[in-house]
Design an enzyme around this catalytic site. Structure first.
Site: not given
Ligand code: PMP
Length: 393
Positions: A180, A208, A239
């Site tokens: 990340s 991610h 996300k």
């Protein structure tokens, strides 16, 4: 109130060292541009990779769910808080991920805690990359298993740890899919090969990579064509998926086990209907509109190339997370502050989130940024970078 003077003292030291950060409230929705202190600025700090947080389809799905099911669920899932929509969504997610089953938890953070704290015993060992996310580190702190840390993406170090672990009942290798803070992708094919050689289980945290890598955003396992060879995939719905939540995608046995032993699942209330409905809509959107992911990657290339051309050090990123590495902690925060005055919101990140001496401004472009906005952001980086002597004037 008296009693916390020791905290006040530490905070004071942080202020004196230029390391104290205030929360930055947004006065708008989470888009390519956001409003901060009444001023519109370009957002380069969010994880809203695909621009889904405020998409009309997502909002409509959430509103309809509120109309049908209400605002909350009123219980943990094992007692009275599982709705049919929760289970339908998990089936959809399992089909999407090409796994036998999934279980959704309140966040990616709690998904890591649930799995790591529950499935290993003191006869087992967990082998973890040194730069894995805090939620993995904390999850490992909760397990009774032994633990070994291998050097970041270093396959020799991983192999040494696996060799040292032959006497344990089970070995679990755990890695972030995308790291990340640096935006680099884990060398999953090599990790899988080594794990198979030493008969280890593999877990990937794809926070991610969910919605970003792989066909229709299925993640790093799909990206490397390793479907069926990774035992546990953790994903986030917070996300690219644009809402909130985490999930464990694995076998039916792992799902059933977590329902009985995963403490965040057992002892914390389930997602409100609006959250589940919007997440479900997002999966449909990944399937309906793969061009969003293409746009994200086009924007990533454009922005990274622009930063390189200006002379910034962007480390070893190969994803939309692009760190602008400054080194000095105070300077990284100064760069962030200057960028904000030039209309760009990109947060400075320093120790302990990243190692000392590697402070940075972390940027994340999204599918919703236009070329014009990205060029404006590059212009702001050029101006601020030159003023601070980070790039040549
Ligand atoms: N794993 C990784 C690698 C992450 O970057 C994050 C979010 N920072 C999480 C897990 C936690 O996800 P969530 O925000 O859904 O709790």
């Amino acid at each position: 109130m008296k009693g916390f003077e020791y905290l006040e003292q530490e905070l004071q030291e942080m202020k004196e060292g230029g390391l104290f950060r205030s929360l930055v409230p947004l006065q708008s929705d989470q888009g390519a541009k956001v409003v901060i202190n009444g001023k519109e600025v370009i957002q380069l700090s969010s994880n809203n990779y695909l621009g889904l947080t405020n998409h009309p389809r997502m909002k409509k799905a959430a509103i309809q769910a509120v109309e049908t099911y209400g605002a909350g669920t009123g219980s943990v899932r094992t007692i009275a808080g599982t709705f049919d929509m929760h289970q339908e969504f998990e089936r959809k997610l399992a089909e999407f991920k090409h796994t036998e089953a999934t279980l959704v938890l309140q966040s990616g953070f709690t998904a890591n805690q649930a799995i790591l704290s529950s499935i290993l015993t003191k006869e087992d060992v967990v082998i973890s990359d040194e730069l894995n996310h805090a939620s993995i580190i904390d999850g490992i702190r909760l397990t009774k298993a032994d633990r070994k840390i291998y050097k970041h993406v270093n396959m020799e170090s991983l192999e040494d740890a696996l060799k040292d672990s032959r006497d344990f009942r089970k070995r679990l290798v755990v890695t972030d899919g995308v790291f990340s803070m640096d935006g680099n992708i884990a060398p999953l094919p090599q990790i899988v090969e080594l794990a198979e050689k030493y008969d280890a289980l593999i877990m990937v945290d794809d926070a991610h990579a969910s919605g970003v890598l792989g066909r229709n955003g299925r993640g790093t396992v799909d990206h490397f064509d390793l479907n069926g060879r990774v035992h546990i995939q953790v994903g986030t719905l917070s996300k690219a998926i644009g809402v909130l939540g985490g999930y464990v995608a694995s076998s039916q046995a792992v799902r059933d086990y977590l329902i009985h032993k995963g403490r965040p699942f057992l002892f914390s209330t389930s997602h409100p209907p609006a959250v589940t409905a919007a997440c479900s809509e997002a999966i449909d959107m990944l399937l309906d509109e793969p061009e969003r992911i293409e746009r994200l990657w086009d924007n990533t290339e454009f922005f990274k190339d622009g930063l390189h051309a200006l002379g910034f050090d962007t480390g070893k990123s190969d994803t939309p997370i692009t760190p602008v590495i400054v080194g000095d902690e105070v300077k990284a925060h100064q760069l962030s502050d200057k960028l904000l005055t030039y209309g760009v919101f990109a947060q400075g990140i320093a120790f302990p989130t990243v190692a000392k001496g590697l402070a940075r401004v972390r940027t994340i472009v999204t599918a919703d940024h236009t070329r014009e906005l990205l060029q404006e952001a590059l212009d702001a980086f050029e101006k601020a970078g030159k003023e601070l002597g980070i790039i040549k004037g």
